[in-house]
Write an enzyme that holds these catalytic residues in place. Structure first.
Site, PDB file in Angstrom:
ATOM      1  N   LEU A  64       0.876  -1.215   0.198  1.00  0.00           N
ATOM      2  CA  LEU A  64       0.231   0.018  -0.050  1.00  0.00           C
ATOM      3  C   LEU A  64       0.887   1.223  -0.022  1.00  0.00           C
ATOM      4  O   LEU A  64       2.034   1.034   0.416  1.00  0.00           O
ATOM      5  CB  LEU A  64      -0.905   0.261   1.329  1.00  0.00           C
ATOM      6  N   PRO A  65       0.446   2.306  -0.670  1.00  0.00           N
ATOM      7  CA  PRO A  65       1.348   3.635  -0.890  1.00  0.00           C
ATOM      8  C   PRO A  65       1.521   4.339   0.101  1.00  0.00           C
ATOM      9  O   PRO A  65       2.665   5.145   0.360  1.00  0.00           O
ATOM     10  CB  PRO A  65       0.632   4.279  -1.960  1.00  0.00           C
ATOM     11  N   LYS A 170      15.960  -0.684   4.062  1.00  0.00           N
ATOM     12  CA  LYS A 170      15.428  -0.087   2.968  1.00  0.00           C
ATOM     13  C   LYS A 170      15.196   1.382   2.998  1.00  0.00           C
ATOM     14  O   LYS A 170      15.403   2.062   2.179  1.00  0.00           O
ATOM     15  CB  LYS A 170      13.836  -0.362   2.995  1.00  0.00           C
TER      16      LYS A 170
END
Length: 297
Positions: A64-65, A170
């Protein structure tokens, strides 16, 4: 292996396709019907809600963004948290350590284990199956999902045995990319305004010490053809930049260069570009330079 996929947009859809390519059964849910259609045509099954997805599938992937969308889909009404079958949630998003801890704490009473699995390589890498896959979490659970997440790329890096380690990894990757994109946008406009052929710059730089993700992918694939279609919105990268700087500051690391790069992105967003593709950052440099790079492809 049957799995659920929540969020099949620019990244989630090609990643879900790779699971189907591997012969895995898949149930999907997205608020965008159009995004689901290509997967439904390949015999993926449709869930009626996140709860329905978690009622059907032991393993659920989430792509999901935004943090708000993630929180709502997992913890909100009809969220994954209300499902009875889900035992493993595989997070593929860049959300930062505090947010991941929040989700982990909320799901733990339900016996749900988090596998933290953000990826790098963009939509093109997702479509090609060449993503860099980073993972951390309970070793036995990581091994359980390895056959699925290995479909996304040849490089799978285990960052640690606790969810969150991969978030730090990340964010390290993404802030480097963000800084390189800002610097590359300025450098290419400088070179082109100085009379250089952008194709000559791409060839020379990618054979030399200045090469980076922006010179290898964003500039040649989305800027030189003036398509500006890399596939990720500026506001999503802005979220990652903010998370990375917050992580650095929490650890007492000076982030001066990253802070400077953040101002470049904020300037673009203040100009109304939040939903524009990240490759359009070069347009803002061009505007301020009074020069537009030529289309060469």
């Amino acid at each position: 292996m049957e799995a659920g996929y929540l969020g099949v947009g620019n990244m989630g859809q090609p990643m879900a396709h790779k699971l189907l390519d591997g012969g895995h059964g898949l149930t999907i849910y997205d608020i965008n019907e159009t995004a689901m259609q290509p997967l439904l045509e390949r015999q993926a099954r449709r869930a009626a809600s996140p709860t329905d997805l978690a009622d059907r599938c032991e393993i659920v992937f989430v792509s999901l963004p935004t943090l708000a969308a993630f929180r709502g889909a997992v913890l909100g009404a009809d969220g994954l948290i209300e499902g009875k079958a889900m035992k493993v949630l595989v997070n593929t998003c860049t959300v930062g350590v505090p947010f991941l801890r929040e989700i982990e704490g909320a799901l733990a009473p339900n016996g749900v284990t988090i596998v933290d699995c953000p990826i790098s390589g963009g939509p093109a890498g997702a479509r090609a199956g060449t993503l860099s896959v980073m993972v951390s979490g309970d070793p036995a659970t990581v091994e359980k999902v390895r056959p699925l997440i290995s479909r996304w790329g040849k490089t799978l890096t285990i960052a640690g045995d606790r969810p969150g380690a991969t978030q730090v990894l990340k964010l390290t990757n993404n802030i480097l990319f963000a800084v390189s994109l800002a610097g590359t946008s300025e450098a290419f406009v400088m070179g082109a305004k100085g009379g250089l052929d952008p194709e000559v710059m791409v060839s020379a730089i990618n054979a030399g010490s200045g090469q980076n993700g922006a010179t290898q992918t964003v500039i040649p694939n989305s800027v030189l053809d003036r398509s500006f279609g890399y596939g990720a919105a500026l506001h999503i990268l802005m979220k990652d930049i903010d998370l990375a700087i917050a992580q650095g500051e929490e650890l007492g690391v000076p982030m001066w260069v990253c802070q400077a790069a953040r101002l470049v992105y904020k300037h673009a967003i203040f100009k109304g570009a939040a939903d524009d593709d990240i490759s359009t950052l070069v347009r803002h440099v061009e505007r301020d330079a009074g020069f537009e790079m030529p289309k060469t492809r």
